[in-house]
Motif scaffolding. Sequence first.
Motif, PDB file in Angstrom:
ATOM      1  N   TRP A 152      38.341  45.286  53.771  1.00 58.79           N
ATOM      2  CA  TRP A 152      37.341  45.055  52.721  1.00 58.79           C
ATOM      3  C   TRP A 152      37.801  43.925  51.811  1.00 58.79           C
ATOM      4  O   TRP A 152      37.033  43.016  51.473  1.00 58.79           O
ATOM      5  CB  TRP A 152      37.126  46.339  51.918  1.00 58.79           C
ATOM      6  CG  TRP A 152      36.230  46.175  50.730  1.00 58.79           C
ATOM      7  CD1 TRP A 152      34.865  46.282  50.694  1.00 58.79           C
ATOM      8  CD2 TRP A 152      36.632  45.855  49.383  1.00 58.79           C
ATOM      9  NE1 TRP A 152      34.398  46.060  49.424  1.00 58.79           N
ATOM     10  CE2 TRP A 152      35.452  45.787  48.598  1.00 58.79           C
ATOM     11  CE3 TRP A 152      37.868  45.622  48.771  1.00 58.79           C
ATOM     12  CZ2 TRP A 152      35.485  45.505  47.240  1.00 58.79           C
ATOM     13  CZ3 TRP A 152      37.894  45.330  47.411  1.00 58.79           C
ATOM     14  CH2 TRP A 152      36.710  45.275  46.667  1.00 58.79           C
ATOM     15  N   ASP A 153      39.066  43.969  51.405  1.00 56.91           N
ATOM     16  CA  ASP A 153      39.604  42.941  50.519  1.00 56.91           C
ATOM     17  C   ASP A 153      39.550  41.567  51.181  1.00 56.91           C
ATOM     18  O   ASP A 153      39.213  40.567  50.529  1.00 56.91           O
ATOM     19  CB  ASP A 153      41.043  43.289  50.144  1.00 56.91           C
ATOM     20  CG  ASP A 153      41.594  42.408  49.043  1.00 56.91           C
ATOM     21  OD1 ASP A 153      40.984  42.342  47.963  1.00 56.91           O
ATOM     22  OD2 ASP A 153      42.636  41.770  49.270  1.00 56.91           O
TER      23      ASP A 153
ATOM     24  N   LEU B 262      37.372  40.516  53.441  1.00 56.15           N
ATOM     25  CA  LEU B 262      35.987  40.035  53.416  1.00 56.15           C
ATOM     26  C   LEU B 262      35.605  39.547  52.020  1.00 56.15           C
ATOM     27  O   LEU B 262      34.938  38.513  51.874  1.00 56.15           O
ATOM     28  CB  LEU B 262      35.026  41.135  53.864  1.00 56.15           C
ATOM     29  CG  LEU B 262      35.023  41.508  55.345  1.00 56.15           C
ATOM     30  CD1 LEU B 262      33.941  42.557  55.613  1.00 56.15           C
ATOM     31  CD2 LEU B 262      34.820  40.298  56.246  1.00 56.15           C
ATOM     32  N   GLN B 263      36.010  40.277  50.998  1.00 55.10           N
ATOM     33  CA  GLN B 263      35.674  39.883  49.633  1.00 55.10           C
ATOM     34  C   GLN B 263      36.273  38.524  49.275  1.00 55.10           C
ATOM     35  O   GLN B 263      35.677  37.749  48.522  1.00 55.10           O
ATOM     36  CB  GLN B 263      36.175  40.932  48.634  1.00 55.10           C
ATOM     37  CG  GLN B 263      35.483  42.295  48.734  1.00 55.10           C
ATOM     38  CD  GLN B 263      33.999  42.222  48.445  1.00 55.10           C
ATOM     39  OE1 GLN B 263      33.179  42.115  49.355  1.00 55.10           O
ATOM     40  NE2 GLN B 263      33.644  42.274  47.175  1.00 55.10           N
ATOM     41  N   ARG B 264      37.459  38.249  49.819  1.00 56.04           N
ATOM     42  CA  ARG B 264      38.154  37.004  49.498  1.00 56.04           C
ATOM     43  C   ARG B 264      37.854  35.888  50.505  1.00 56.04           C
ATOM     44  O   ARG B 264      38.426  34.804  50.414  1.00 56.04           O
ATOM     45  CB  ARG B 264      39.667  37.248  49.435  1.00 56.04           C
ATOM     46  CG  ARG B 264      40.096  38.184  48.311  1.00 56.04           C
ATOM     47  CD  ARG B 264      41.590  38.462  48.357  1.00 56.04           C
ATOM     48  NE  ARG B 264      42.010  39.428  47.362  1.00 56.04           N
ATOM     49  CZ  ARG B 264      42.351  39.119  46.106  1.00 56.04           C
ATOM     50  NH1 ARG B 264      42.306  37.856  45.719  1.00 56.04           N
ATOM     51  NH2 ARG B 264      42.720  40.056  45.268  1.00 56.04           N
ATOM     52  N   GLY B 265      36.987  36.165  51.489  1.00 56.82           N
ATOM     53  CA  GLY B 265      36.640  35.152  52.472  1.00 56.82           C
ATOM     54  C   GLY B 265      37.758  34.814  53.431  1.00 56.82           C
ATOM     55  O   GLY B 265      37.815  33.699  53.970  1.00 56.82           O
TER      56      GLY B 265
ATOM     57  N   ASP C 176      31.073  48.784  52.143  1.00 56.04           N
ATOM     58  CA  ASP C 176      31.334  48.384  50.751  1.00 56.04           C
ATOM     59  C   ASP C 176      31.489  49.605  49.854  1.00 56.04           C
ATOM     60  O   ASP C 176      31.164  49.571  48.662  1.00 56.04           O
ATOM     61  CB  ASP C 176      30.230  47.458  50.218  1.00 56.04           C
ATOM     62  CG  ASP C 176      30.637  46.718  48.947  1.00 56.04           C
ATOM     63  OD1 ASP C 176      31.851  46.594  48.707  1.00 56.04           O
ATOM     64  OD2 ASP C 176      29.746  46.283  48.197  1.00 56.04           O
TER      65      ASP C 176
ATOM     66  N   ARG D 292      30.709  34.975  55.256  1.00 55.99           N
ATOM     67  CA  ARG D 292      31.505  34.667  54.060  1.00 55.99           C
ATOM     68  C   ARG D 292      30.766  35.063  52.776  1.00 55.99           C
ATOM     69  O   ARG D 292      30.779  34.355  51.781  1.00 55.99           O
ATOM     70  CB  ARG D 292      31.902  33.183  54.021  1.00 55.99           C
ATOM     71  CG  ARG D 292      32.795  32.778  55.183  1.00 55.99           C
ATOM     72  CD  ARG D 292      33.194  31.305  55.074  1.00 55.99           C
ATOM     73  NE  ARG D 292      34.029  31.077  53.896  1.00 55.99           N
ATOM     74  CZ  ARG D 292      35.354  31.240  53.861  1.00 55.99           C
ATOM     75  NH1 ARG D 292      35.997  31.640  54.956  1.00 55.99           N
ATOM     76  NH2 ARG D 292      36.033  30.984  52.765  1.00 55.99           N
ATOM     77  N   ARG D 293      30.097  36.214  52.813  1.00 55.91           N
ATOM     78  CA  ARG D 293      29.419  36.721  51.621  1.00 55.91           C
ATOM     79  C   ARG D 293      30.018  38.050  51.163  1.00 55.91           C
ATOM     80  O   ARG D 293      29.384  38.811  50.432  1.00 55.91           O
ATOM     81  CB  ARG D 293      27.923  36.878  51.893  1.00 55.91           C
ATOM     82  CG  ARG D 293      27.186  35.559  52.078  1.00 55.91           C
ATOM     83  CD  ARG D 293      25.676  35.722  51.920  1.00 55.91           C
ATOM     84  NE  ARG D 293      25.120  36.517  53.010  1.00 55.91           N
ATOM     85  CZ  ARG D 293      24.581  35.996  54.125  1.00 55.91           C
ATOM     86  NH1 ARG D 293      24.549  34.677  54.291  1.00 55.91           N
ATOM     87  NH2 ARG D 293      24.081  36.771  55.070  1.00 55.91           N
ATOM     88  N   GLY D 294      31.222  38.336  51.600  1.00 58.74           N
ATOM     89  CA  GLY D 294      31.880  39.573  51.213  1.00 58.74           C
ATOM     90  C   GLY D 294      31.450  40.746  52.075  1.00 58.74           C
ATOM     91  O   GLY D 294      30.839  40.591  53.133  1.00 58.74           O
ATOM     92  N   ALA D 295      31.767  41.949  51.604  1.00 61.73           N
ATOM     93  CA  ALA D 295      31.393  43.162  52.329  1.00 61.73           C
ATOM     94  C   ALA D 295      29.880  43.295  52.361  1.00 61.73           C
ATOM     95  O   ALA D 295      29.216  43.196  51.328  1.00 61.73           O
ATOM     96  CB  ALA D 295      32.014  44.388  51.661  1.00 61.73           C
TER      97      ALA D 295
END
Length: 338
Positions: free
Chosen positions: A279-280, A282-285, A204, A325-328
Motif C-alpha cells: 500500500w505504501d 502505491l501511495q508513493r508511486g 485502501d 500511479r494514482r495510489g491505492a
Amino acid sequence: MASGEKRIVVAGAGSIGCYAGGCLALAGRQVVLLARPRIEAALRQGGLRISDLEGRDRLIKPEALGITADPAAALPQADVILVTVKSGATQEIAALIEAHARPDAIVVSLQNGVDNADRLRAGLGQRTVLAGMVPFNVVLSPDGELPLEVRRASDGKVMIENSDGLANLLDVEGFAVQTHRDMKAVLWCKLLMNLNNALVALSDLPLARELADRRWRLILASQMDEALRAMKACGIEPARTAGLRPALLPKVLRLPDWLFKLLARRMLAIDPEARSSMWDDLQRGRPTEIDDLQGAILRLAEKAGTPAPIIRRVAALVHQAEADRRGAPGLSPDAVRA
C-alpha cells in the motif's frame, strides 16, 4: 559473538530497517543505518522514535544515531549486515556489499519473498549469507513529521538461520530474534500471509479493517488455496510458525466474521492504522513487491501445472495500479473478483 564489539550495518533503513536498527541501538549495539537521503535527512534533523503495541515509546536523539547514505562509508566497518531493502533492490545491494564490505562480514536477509537470500548468495560468492524472516508490520510516520517514527504494529519473533551467537547479538528489547532450522519452510509460510499485502493495497483499507471483513478474507483464502496447491505439487511444506498449520488457514479465514474475530484474536491484534508495505509503495508511486509475492506463486503454479486464477487477477490489478500511479485504487471485493 560479543555484542559490544560487533558492528551492525542496516542496509536499507526504511520502516523495518529503522525499527530493527533503532531497537539494536537502544540496547547498546554498535549500529549504522544505511538509508536513502530522504530518511537520512529526517533522522539527522529529528532523531528516531521507536514504539510498539506493548506500550514502549523510546526516542533516539540525532547525535546518538549512526546514519549515512554512503555505502562506502558504512559497509567497510560492518561485522554483520542486515539487508532490509525491497526485493527489487536485492541485486543492487549485493553489488554494493561485494564492492565495499569485508569478506568475513555476515549478511542476513530480512526481506519479504522466498528467494532473496539466494539472490544475495549469487552476488556475494563465498560470503556467509543467512535467510531471515520478519513477521510483523512496521508503520512509518508521514513525510515531514519529526521525529521520524517507526511503530511495530503487530507481534511476532524474527527468525534467522542458525549462526554462532548471532541470534544473541540481535535479540533485544522490542526486536525478539530466534533461530529456525528450516528457514525456507518459514519463508514459504510468511509468503502465504504476505498474499494479503496486495489486498490491503487494492482496498485502501487498514489491515485490521480489511481482515475483519469476510469478503476480503474469502479472496485471501482463495489465494492461499491456490498457493498451497502449487506448493504441494512441488513438494514444498510451509512451516507452522503462528499456531495453526498452514493448511488450516483458508478454513479459518472463511469463518463468519463473529467467529473469526473470536478465534483469530492474535491475527487481529494489529495497530488500527497499519497497512501493508505494498500500500505504501502505491501511495508513493514506487514499484511494489508483487512479482516476489504473488509472482512467486504464479511461477510455482506454472511449474506445477496447477491453476491460480485469483492470484493472477490480484497481480494484474496491482500492476495496473502501479502503471496508473494514482495510489491505492480503493477497489471493492467484487471488483477484485470480477
